[in-house]
Design a protein around this motif. Structure first.
Motif, short mmCIF file in Angstrom:
data_model
loop_
_atom_site.label_atom_id
_atom_site.label_comp_id
_atom_site.label_asym_id
_atom_site.label_seq_id
_atom_site.Cartn_x
_atom_site.Cartn_y
_atom_site.Cartn_z
N LEU A 328 -57.76 -62.00 106.10
CA LEU A 328 -57.26 -62.66 104.89
C LEU A 328 -56.94 -61.66 103.78
CD1 LEU A 328 -59.38 -65.85 104.14
CD2 LEU A 328 -56.89 -65.72 104.32
N PRO A 341 -63.38 -66.35 107.47
CA PRO A 341 -64.48 -67.03 106.76
C PRO A 341 -64.97 -68.31 107.44
CG PRO A 341 -62.83 -66.29 105.18
CD PRO A 341 -62.27 -66.02 106.55
N ASP A 342 -64.08 -69.12 108.01
CA ASP A 342 -64.58 -70.36 108.59
C ASP A 342 -65.39 -70.11 109.86
OD1 ASP A 342 -64.62 -73.32 108.16
OD2 ASP A 342 -63.97 -73.25 110.25
N LYS A 344 -67.24 -67.46 110.22
CA LYS A 344 -68.54 -67.02 109.66
C LYS A 344 -69.35 -68.22 109.18
CE LYS A 344 -68.84 -62.26 108.37
NZ LYS A 344 -68.84 -61.22 107.34
N MET A 348 -72.91 -68.94 110.57
CA MET A 348 -74.04 -68.96 109.62
C MET A 348 -74.76 -70.31 109.68
SD MET A 348 -74.48 -66.05 108.14
CE MET A 348 -75.72 -66.60 106.97
N GLY A 558 -79.79 -63.01 103.57
CA GLY A 558 -78.47 -63.66 103.56
C GLY A 558 -78.50 -65.02 104.24
N TYR A 561 -80.19 -67.47 101.95
CA TYR A 561 -79.24 -67.76 100.87
C TYR A 561 -78.24 -68.82 101.33
CZ TYR A 561 -75.64 -66.35 97.33
OH TYR A 561 -74.71 -66.29 96.32
N PHE A 562 -77.69 -68.60 102.51
CA PHE A 562 -76.75 -69.58 103.07
C PHE A 562 -77.43 -70.93 103.25
CE2 PHE A 562 -74.91 -72.00 106.49
CZ PHE A 562 -73.54 -71.93 106.24
N GLU A 565 -77.62 -72.72 99.89
CA GLU A 565 -76.34 -73.18 99.33
C GLU A 565 -75.68 -74.26 100.18
OE1 GLU A 565 -75.48 -72.55 96.44
OE2 GLU A 565 -75.62 -70.44 95.85
N HIS A 566 -75.88 -74.21 101.48
CA HIS A 566 -75.13 -75.12 102.36
C HIS A 566 -75.96 -76.24 102.98
CE1 HIS A 566 -71.23 -72.98 102.37
NE2 HIS A 566 -72.00 -71.99 101.95
N LYS B 513 -61.69 -64.70 100.09
CA LYS B 513 -62.55 -64.97 101.25
C LYS B 513 -63.62 -66.01 100.92
CE LYS B 513 -62.12 -61.49 104.71
NZ LYS B 513 -62.82 -60.65 105.68
N ALA B 517 -63.94 -69.70 102.59
CA ALA B 517 -65.22 -70.06 103.22
C ALA B 517 -65.57 -71.52 102.95
CB ALA B 517 -66.34 -69.15 102.73
N ASN B 580 -70.35 -73.15 95.04
CA ASN B 580 -71.35 -72.08 94.94
C ASN B 580 -71.57 -71.30 96.23
OD1 ASN B 580 -72.00 -73.12 92.29
ND2 ASN B 580 -73.10 -74.75 93.33
N GLY B 581 -71.09 -71.85 97.35
CA GLY B 581 -71.55 -71.34 98.64
C GLY B 581 -70.71 -70.25 99.29
N GLY B 582 -69.57 -69.92 98.70
CA GLY B 582 -68.68 -68.98 99.38
C GLY B 582 -69.30 -67.62 99.65
N ARG B 583 -69.96 -67.09 98.63
CA ARG B 583 -70.54 -65.75 98.75
C ARG B 583 -71.54 -65.69 99.90
NH1 ARG B 583 -74.76 -62.92 96.16
NH2 ARG B 583 -74.23 -60.80 95.48
N SER B 584 -72.34 -66.73 100.05
CA SER B 584 -73.38 -66.71 101.08
C SER B 584 -72.80 -66.78 102.49
CB SER B 584 -74.37 -67.86 100.87
OG SER B 584 -73.79 -69.11 101.19
N VAL B 585 -71.59 -67.31 102.62
CA VAL B 585 -70.95 -67.34 103.95
C VAL B 585 -70.58 -65.93 104.39
CG1 VAL B 585 -68.87 -68.07 105.20
CG2 VAL B 585 -70.04 -69.68 103.67
N ASN B 586 -70.11 -65.14 103.42
CA ASN B 586 -69.57 -63.83 103.77
C ASN B 586 -70.55 -62.68 103.62
OD1 ASN B 586 -66.85 -64.66 104.45
ND2 ASN B 586 -66.62 -65.19 102.27
N GLN B 587 -71.81 -62.99 103.35
CA GLN B 587 -72.77 -61.94 103.02
C GLN B 587 -73.12 -61.03 104.19
OE1 GLN B 587 -75.02 -62.66 99.77
NE2 GLN B 587 -76.86 -61.56 100.33
N LEU B 588 -73.32 -61.61 105.37
CA LEU B 588 -73.68 -60.78 106.52
C LEU B 588 -72.46 -60.04 107.07
CD1 LEU B 588 -76.27 -62.57 106.40
CD2 LEU B 588 -76.30 -62.50 108.89
#
Lengths: 593, 593
Positions: A328, A341-342, A344, A348, A558, A561-562, A565-566, B513, B517, B580-588
């Protein structure tokens, strides 16, 4: 794609979350420290990965089949089961005096997870055997124990649980199988049992059926059910095998999944009566069966964690292998799909559910050890109540999430996921039985809402909420973005949970149907929260230990954290459905559907 | 358990929600009033229920198979397809000038729903043929149109879409199939295409393949792709069939579901080159294909609604048939399980999703009619934008929910749901392809978030939010408990939706990204809200008309009430995950999985 036991995460949980060092202090468990656990898990992981995992797909492609009343299992299963028994794995959790290894449940549980992840269809045979051993240990006479348990622990004989009958389904009050006392103290058993896992097979010399039946004149309903041992082959005094008993496999089911595991219809007594022996006292069968069922329900919960992890591992492998579409943020060439991202998000989700459910299950296992082995009566009682509360959640939540996780596993593969040879579809099909057998999710939820929440006025639930609040306080001390997100969502989820518990306790009597309409959602809410709580604890430990192993601990952070949030973020919505949604569930009459 | 088309609910939606009377006023649709729609739906329902539905299970048990390069379809399919063509059902939506019936999409859509509900594997053949006809209508020369379309509308020939290649998957930029111009103006095609639905079969005389390929010297990526017609048998000037073209089916897939639908690997040009004819202009293939894909994506969304309804009908039948356990409020005997609250919760969930997704899809169909047939340019544009926005939602949301609904269908059956002969498992397996083909849910979500939301600065989304607000105002006027619950949750969900849209527009460029997510969750959120909005409109109409048919309208009200309390109530949690959750998807990092 094979399976590699996630020993590192398992040991992380044992060390930091389920606290093996405390189990190690219990009488009888002095040898079971983290180091021993590590050695056991490595060994078990090796066996599961090398011997059992490769047979998983074989079993799907070559299911067990019935030939002239005998079940021929998948090629390789018999040999693998022999190795399994010889290596001592059937005895992991059973008493040393009968030839077992006497491990704490805290350590036996990761072993069971690996077993089911490697090959769920295969693992059902030892799992049911464990249940039968447990029932005999609980209630059988010394004579029956001596005669049956050692051979079962050796893996020479296997066990089954015979509850369900065609007309009764989950309603054990409707059991009709008859047991007639004979002059020699034995009984003759007559009836039909369905859905009997490994009810017939060729992997062991003998099969020991534990059978619920009703004696003449017994009270109606569940208070008139007794438990019997009915061996496939009669057993002589010296332990050698005699004649074939009067129990026959008349068919096996053609199923959506776990195809290698034969699901038998058993006919007892068509030729004069199957010889059976009473376990414990007459009319107390259900009570004994419940002890065994609690263990079995926990074990099925572990199957959920196990197959979720297997599906996750396969999806990660594929996502790292498959290159498709540019990144992306721009890239000259297509990147592996794990960078999208999707993908991931899906991985996750799979990972967070699996780690969370694993952690809460291991915590429950440790509580069970405390409940049985602590020298302090108060600790025993507290842990017993905690464990009892957790069992329906672990069974219900882990299995429901495993259906979602294995579905995501397919989705990560795209079109390849729908092609059977990829293997992702097998996990999806196999997982679908988990929310059904050993009590459907609704039955777990009814147990949770009634016996486990309403009966004590929500006390155990409230004590758990207080423990979560302690974790919230610890999160406040960390300044990280991740801990802040976790605090926010854990706090909101815990408050939601308390409202739901209060709602249940207040309205249970007056609005019983509307309250029960929220049972399954309450179970999912509690499962999401309690797993999330363990993720919060993992986050705190991982922040402390980050420098020891940055890759590993930052991944734990991480993932937590996910999770916050999710997954935790969905809890308030669930609470709304439980508290306000009961009436809308029951509004339509049956004829309006 | 067979299938009965839900004509009453379909007509309810046509009359009250998608407003057939407005379509009826468009030029060319003067004959299509509610009465005509009713007659068409009754007739279509009869054909689907009597002819196609009984073949659904047959197809699962007797999949299509390959024999010497030819696919033999399920017994009965060929005859059924002949009846289908003769009765004119293939032409429902196509122009009268080519022999079609020229129905508005508003009426063709319920017909398609029935078709897929009755037999999804069968229905894929007409569905793909529709897509091929649409592509030819859009871009082909009159000569090609005259030669191919009439026979396809008659059901004598069928069509396919050939996009995917082994190395490319969803990434059409990577298409490598070659097309070489010949002296006579035709092309020779060389390449391999995979996942070709009904790419080979014995149900029709000829198969018209629409194939994406690349001409020598064409630009790289998606701007260098052209579209070709490649018939299985060459067609003479007079329409008679000539020689076999150089396209071969080399294998068909062994799939999780839709087993009767052959999924072919096609090899073009292994013996000198397959003869193909350019559709439209060179290098504009993707553009044409997108028009056809939009129709196909909408159609797959309808498959989701269809299979959800089929699973729902089967579950209701079972829940009314199966007696087990006493009623919670006390009963002498076991009651049918539909009386147990958790079974009702499951059935209500299935029903609410299905009715909601049906209503929004029919609304989209009506918008498509307006977009194509209104005489007012402004109405055309507005409806086109609305339809374009809805397509990825209908595709993504209806198919994702169908996986959940068919899973609940199994759960309602308990142990019987896992036994294949019950039929519930087939729907679960069949449904699993829907979030994958014609663009995975992630691809729909990327389309929604990028082209459909960010590109116009969220204008279309915001205009939808305003329409929802109007419905909220109408709900305020009703004093009922149900309307109040709907108002509360619709309002909260709409506000969440607006926040999410604003978040996407604001952060799309800077945090691409993290924004992507959240794409799939945004899609589910939008689907839940927009379907729920239609349920709110249905509730209002049903309150007004209650006395006309109390059983029917009170069920609509009850279902809307359930939708509000159990499904709309989840929307704020989803919004939190997106925002709020985008960052946590891409963290790992990839190597940390």
């Amino acid at each position: 794609m094979s399976y590699k036991a996630p020993v590192k995460d398992m040991l992380f949980v044992l060390e930091n979350i389920s606290e093996i060092d405390k189990i190690n202090q219990l009488p009888g468990f002095e040898d079971y420290d983290l180091e021993t656990a590590s050695a056991v898990l490595e060994e078990s992981g090796k066996f599961c990965g090398e011997v059992l995992a490769p047979l998983n797909w074989t079993g799907d492609q070559n299911p067990s089949h019935l030939l002239n009343g005998e079940v021929i299992t998948t090629p390789g299963f018999k040999e693998a089961f022999q190795q399994f028994g010889e290596a001592g794995w059937q005895g992991v959790i059973h008493p040393v005096e009968f030839g077992g290894q006497g491990f704490p449940k805290a350590i036996a549980t990761p072993c069971a997870e690996m077993l089911h992840a490697a090959n769920m269809s295969f693992a059902l045979c030892p799992m049911l055997t464990d249940g039968a051993i447990e029932a005999l240990l609980t209630a059988a006479s010394s004579e029956l124990k001596e005669r049956y348990i050692p051979k079962m622990i050796l893996g020479e004989w296997t066990g089954t649980m015979n509850l369900t009958e065609p007309q009764a389904g989950s309603d054990l009050a409707a059991v009709r199988t008859k047991a007639e006392l004979q002059g020699d103290g034995s009984y003759k058993i007559f009836g039909t049992k369905i859905y009997i896992t490994y009810g017939e097979h060729d992997m062991a010399e003998n099969i020991i059926h534990l059978v619920l039946a009703r004696c003449p004149g017994a009270p109606e309903g569940v208070k008139g059910i007794s438990l019997f041992v009915v061996p496939k082959f009669m057993v002589h005094e010296d332990g050698s095998l005699g004649e074939r008993n009067d129990v026959q496999c008349v068919s096996i089911e053609h199923k959506l999944g776990i195809k290698a595991s034969p699901t038998a219809v058993l006919q007892f007594g068509d030729h004069g009566g199957a010889v059976g022996y009473l376990v414990g006292e007459e009319n107390r069968g259900l009570e004994y069966m419940f002890i065994m069922m609690n263990a079995a329900r926990f074990a099925v919960g572990m199957q959920g964690v196990a197959i979720a992890d297997r599906a996750y591992q396969q999806a990660v492998w594929y996502a790292n292998d498959r290159a498709q579409s540019k990144d992306l943020t721009g890239s000259a060439e297509p990147v592996t799909i794990i960078h999208h991202p999707d993908v991931k998000r899906m991985l996750m989700t799979m990972r967070a559910y699996t780690e969370g459910a694993r952690a809460i299950a291991y915590v429950a296992a440790a509580a069970s050890d405390q409940a049985h082995h602590s020298t302090d009566q108060n600790i025993r009682q507290k842990n017993a109540a905690f464990y009892e509360y957790l069992v329906p959640i672990i069974k219900g939540f882990s299995t429901e999430m495993s259906v979602e996780v294995t579905s995501l596993g397919i989705q990560v593969h795209g079109g390849m996921g729908f092609i059977e040879e990829t293997g992702a579809a097998q996990h999806y099909r196999d997982a679908r039985i988990l929310p059904i057998y050993e009590g459907t999710t609704a039955i777990q939820a009814n147990d949770l809402i009634g016996r486990k929440t309403y009966r004590d006025g929500g006390q155990v639930a409230q004590s758990i909420a207080s423990l979560i609040q302690e974790t919230e306080n610890q999160l406040k001390a960390s300044g990280s973005i991740e801990a802040a997100a976790m605090l926010k969502h854990l706090n909101a989820a815990r408050i939601s949970y308390e409202s739901v518990v209060a709602h249940i306790v207040a309205n249970f009597k007056s609005e019983i149907k509307d309250v029960f309409a929220g049972a399954t959602t309450y179970l999912k809410l509690a499962g999401t929260l309690l797993s999330g709580w363990q993720m919060a604890r993992a986050l705190l430990v991982s922040e402390d230990r980050l420098s020891e192993d940055p890759d590993f601990y930052s991944a734990k952070i991480g993932t937590a954290y996910f999770y916050a949030e999710h997954l935790l973020s969905q809890v308030p919505g669930m609470a709304s459905a439980v508290i306000n949604g009961g009436r809308s569930v029951n509004q339509l009459r049956a004829d309006q559907f």
